[in-house]
Design a protein around this motif. Sequence first.
Motif, short mmCIF file in Angstrom:
data_model
loop_
_atom_site.label_atom_id
_atom_site.label_comp_id
_atom_site.label_asym_id
_atom_site.label_seq_id
_atom_site.Cartn_x
_atom_site.Cartn_y
_atom_site.Cartn_z
N VAL A 145 -12.17 9.14 1.86
CA VAL A 145 -12.16 9.75 0.00
C VAL A 145 -13.32 8.93 -0.31
N ARG A 146 -12.34 7.46 -0.20
CA ARG A 146 -13.17 6.36 -1.08
C ARG A 146 -13.90 5.86 -1.28
N CYS A 147 -14.47 5.54 0.16
CA CYS A 147 -15.72 5.00 0.25
C CYS A 147 -16.70 5.79 0.78
N GLY A 148 -16.51 7.43 0.43
CA GLY A 148 -17.41 8.14 0.91
C GLY A 148 -18.06 8.49 1.79
N GLY A 149 -17.43 8.19 3.53
CA GLY A 149 -17.78 8.11 4.37
C GLY A 149 -17.64 7.66 5.62
N VAL A 150 -18.30 6.91 6.83
CA VAL A 150 -16.95 6.62 7.77
C VAL A 150 -16.73 5.13 7.45
N ILE A 151 -16.06 4.84 7.96
CA ILE A 151 -15.64 2.85 7.70
C ILE A 151 -15.62 2.06 8.68
N PHE A 152 -15.97 2.54 10.00
CA PHE A 152 -15.56 1.93 10.93
C PHE A 152 -16.86 2.62 11.81
N ASP A 153 -17.39 1.30 12.78
CA ASP A 153 -18.37 1.46 13.28
C ASP A 153 -17.67 0.23 15.16
N ASN A 154 -17.99 0.91 15.77
CA ASN A 154 -17.42 0.18 16.81
C ASN A 154 -18.89 0.32 18.13
N THR A 155 -20.20 0.79 17.50
CA THR A 155 -20.69 0.70 18.09
C THR A 155 -21.41 -0.42 19.06
N ILE A 196 1.13 -1.28 -0.54
CA ILE A 196 -0.05 0.47 0.40
C ILE A 196 0.28 0.63 0.22
N ARG A 197 0.49 2.53 -0.79
CA ARG A 197 0.73 3.98 -0.32
C ARG A 197 0.03 4.83 -0.28
N GLY A 198 0.46 6.15 0.00
CA GLY A 198 -0.58 6.63 0.04
C GLY A 198 -1.53 7.47 -0.88
N ASN A 199 -2.50 7.71 -0.72
CA ASN A 199 -3.05 7.87 -1.99
C ASN A 199 -3.20 9.53 -1.46
N HIS A 200 -2.76 10.17 -0.76
CA HIS A 200 -2.85 12.29 -0.58
C HIS A 200 -1.35 12.42 -0.04
N ASN A 201 -1.12 13.53 -0.92
CA ASN A 201 0.41 13.62 -0.34
C ASN A 201 0.55 13.98 1.17
N LEU A 202 1.58 14.21 1.73
CA LEU A 202 1.99 14.55 2.89
C LEU A 202 3.16 15.59 3.06
N PRO A 203 2.75 16.61 4.21
CA PRO A 203 4.23 17.99 4.09
C PRO A 203 5.27 16.49 5.06
N LYS A 204 6.29 17.24 5.73
CA LYS A 204 7.20 16.44 6.10
C LYS A 204 6.73 16.86 7.41
N ILE A 205 6.70 15.45 7.96
CA ILE A 205 6.03 15.11 9.03
C ILE A 205 7.26 13.76 10.14
N GLY A 244 -4.53 5.63 6.54
CA GLY A 244 -5.44 4.77 5.36
C GLY A 244 -6.92 5.10 5.81
N ASN A 245 -7.31 6.21 7.10
CA ASN A 245 -8.77 6.22 7.42
C ASN A 245 -9.11 7.05 6.31
N TYR A 246 -8.19 8.30 6.43
CA TYR A 246 -8.39 9.05 5.74
C TYR A 246 -8.42 8.88 3.82
N ASP A 247 -7.75 8.16 3.25
CA ASP A 247 -7.74 7.96 2.04
C ASP A 247 -8.47 6.35 1.59
N ALA A 248 -9.43 5.61 2.39
CA ALA A 248 -10.13 4.92 2.76
C ALA A 248 -12.18 6.02 3.03
#
Lengths: 544, 435
Positions: free
Chosen positions: A343-353, A82-91, A337-341
Amino acid sequence: MKNIKINKTLATMVVTALVTTLAVAIPTTANASTKCSKESFTSAGKSVSYQKCTGTDAQGSQYEFRMPSKFNGMMYLYSHGIRGNHNLPKIPVIRPDGYVVNMAPEVAPGRTAADAETIAQALLKQGYAVAGSGVSTQGWSIPEAVKANRLLITEARSKFPTIKKVVSWGDSLGGHISQSLSEKYDVIDAVANLHMAGSANSQYTYANDFLWMFKTLFDPTIKGNGYSAGTAGYMEYMGDITKVLTAFGTIQAAIAANPISPTWPESSKVPDALKAIPVRSAVLLIGLLAGVPVQSNTYDASSGPAGPLETSFGLAISPALGVFENAFTALALALIGNYDAEVRCGGVIFDNTATDYALRLGDNGDVYAAGLSGKTATAGMLAYLNKMNPAAPRVTGTPAALDCIKNKQANYSGKITVPTITISQTADQVTPGGFIQKFKDLYASNVKSGKAKPGLLLNIWNKPPDTYTKFDAAGKPVTPALPTTGTSHFMYTNKDLLIIAKMLATAGKTGKLPSVKTAEAAFKKNPNIFIDPDYKPELMFADR
Amino acid sequence: MIRNTRMKRFSIVSSVVALGAMVLTTVPAQAAEPGLTSKEIKLGISTPLTGTAALSYGKIPGAMKAYFDFINANGGVYGRKIKLVVRDDKYLPTLAATQTTNLVLKDGVFALVAALGTATHSKAYAAASLATKKVPDLFVNTGFSGFGNRTKYPTTFTVLPSYAMEAKIISKFVKDKFPGQAVALVAQDDEFGVDGVNGFAAGALTLTSKTLYPQSSMTDARAKALLTGLSAIPGKPVVILFGTTDVTALIFKAAESLNLVSKFTWIAGSVGGDSNTLLALGVKATTIDGVVAASFFPDAKDTTDEYVKAFSKINAKYNPGVSFDNVVLQGMNSALLTVQALRAAGKNLTRAGLIKAIESKGSKFASAALVPLNYSATSHIGYNGYWMGQLNAKGELKPFGGMLSVVTTDSTTGPITPSTFKRPSLPKNGIPTNS
């Protein structure tokens, strides 16, 4: 443990980075237009010549294949991780040099670009062709990657009809891509998956469980999920990275100052009674509840510095520090991964209710009772994580996004039709062994129902040495210069990769897996490789 | 052509028959069992040889090996010699998992014996896939009642009475012998201590004070603070120490330092009450003099006991330089049980056969313990009773009140009853001949 120094100017950098943030490289969608050039390299005094072909497929994926002049009819198809799908600044630590989305193809695995080139050249020298795709979209992009690989095979075969056999290999997400390709299309003759990733849902649940518990205990202002659209969302994402790094660095400093009773970060809002528990115990707890291994690159969960603390360090402190060292990667995976996912799936991809974290502890509550500071302390922390606690609000997923992550990512199904080899680290913090156990279970289920033939799966494991933590003269743990075998998510050595490549080629030629004895003999000089069909790592929580 | 075909068929059939005969005559029936040859039975033990727990239990493998060497010198088990492979787990769960896996995969042992600890062994059992591989897991040194779950631990046989049984028996003892006294419990805050806490609750013992501490967290300062607090309780409170020996020693030394030894009536649980280890850890002989402790064995210093006498002799010859004490007694006893189990499984030894043999015959095995063994097709828990004694300054455990009173019970709400158990005699010359 890595020495994380949080740069105070991180926030400034994050804002500055916005200028380049949304300038994600958009690949062209031109049809395949392969261009080949003649290349050569010298190995052991002999020149090896080959054709290097590159192009971009109809989907927009860059690809490359190399064809040796003395071709033996078999091509290795490699899928990168996997590679990031968004650019990142120096972190600091995560991306010290920043990151610009990388769309380049890779034709062989390796710890470094030089190692990958060594592997590619070793195969070319033996007469094998090598190939790989950069994929049109990064992040969790299995459907696109599978399609890209299929197009690549078609294109390579049209250029070189002498390609008779194609064997597929990949690492991490690439392993998953390789497996999915093999199951979906009858174009692969044998497969080798290196520390293969689990399903999208299981991987993201793993990372998000840890992130949610980390934020709940250490900094509830971390957002973690449900980022806003556009620039505002990216700002939130960058803000989360800053907060996580700050909390992580604070805990790390506290542990370094007093490993027995490290204090909690000021950003934590848990009651004082919980803060009386050493923060390392909280780290250990959330690691166990997410499925993070207790052994890491530095910590073997057993050794202690010589002297009065030797046993208690190994018993109560080392497992927590192992989780902590591993957790950093889990957190990075969750955030990026969350941020990319999302954007990819158009909403919150995790549910721990509905998640019962206390139930997950199981025997680990007894096994690691000392590290958890006893049953009473454990019960207190679990109560805080309980869904009835209003101070620990759960994450509610977006139905369409949950469906996207669970059902639309081209996950493998275990319907194995060709010889398939996996090799994984037993203490891998990105793709823990439980993912492979799930794969084994899926395959067994398919065999049982007659959908797959038996005897097509060989699982090879790479474990850490029995003990390996080193301490300096002052009793402080020393992080090894080279990755500890069997831990972390590091790529295998070139030597091991070439052994796997040889097995893969034989399997591709014969249609049969090597026997356990043959496979063990191939690794005979590596005491940390084992093959045991009975070895059964715990399933990841989303797969239970 | 027809004749040729018949000949070919005949030839194939003959070959198959001949091959079958060859297989039958050259391969022993149990050739597939790991760790087993016609000359040797390879057993494995994962236990602490270094680290703090080794102070108490480090002698167990040496004692077992001594007894096995004694048996080997006397013909072995149906002609097979017993080889014991020992691996050091430092009493640490992750290392125990690693070493147990090494015993099974690298060393290829036939069965595991006398592993030590609850957290260590529960982790090791799963990690080494002992259930899937059906590896007999004999005489584990733990009293954790959870190992009685036969679905989870189908091949495990524990040897110690459960901690819950012990706590129930101590509860009754305290109520009978120290009525009206305040009682303080100091226990480890894990499955071991909680098993005990549950037992004290089942025994309806009223606790004035209950202190639970995580393993490895007790320090001199914490022990002193604890005792200073307890010293405010009027009278001569009973203090029950339900933890490991190193913590018992820490608390005793804190009491010495605070001059509070005589303030309390001390009761040490079986796990933390070994007098030799306490003395070795620097506790004064005068401090242990009078400490009440529970046991299911005869005292290792009781040379009138036939088991103690025989084991002492074997220890002197096959384990030279190692003093005979309660831990050596325990190790030799486990080895004695192991030899009887192997014999009971018969000459055609298999892993499944060994487990079945213990289930069907284990309750009748000769053993040094003064309480019965509880093995059956439905129970893999070993001993089920205790007697209460009092240590003297020499570290000898003598029956409390001068009269031995062995009682038996279960791990839940069953009654505590005087034991009618009659211990089987030591096999002649210490060499089992059972089948």
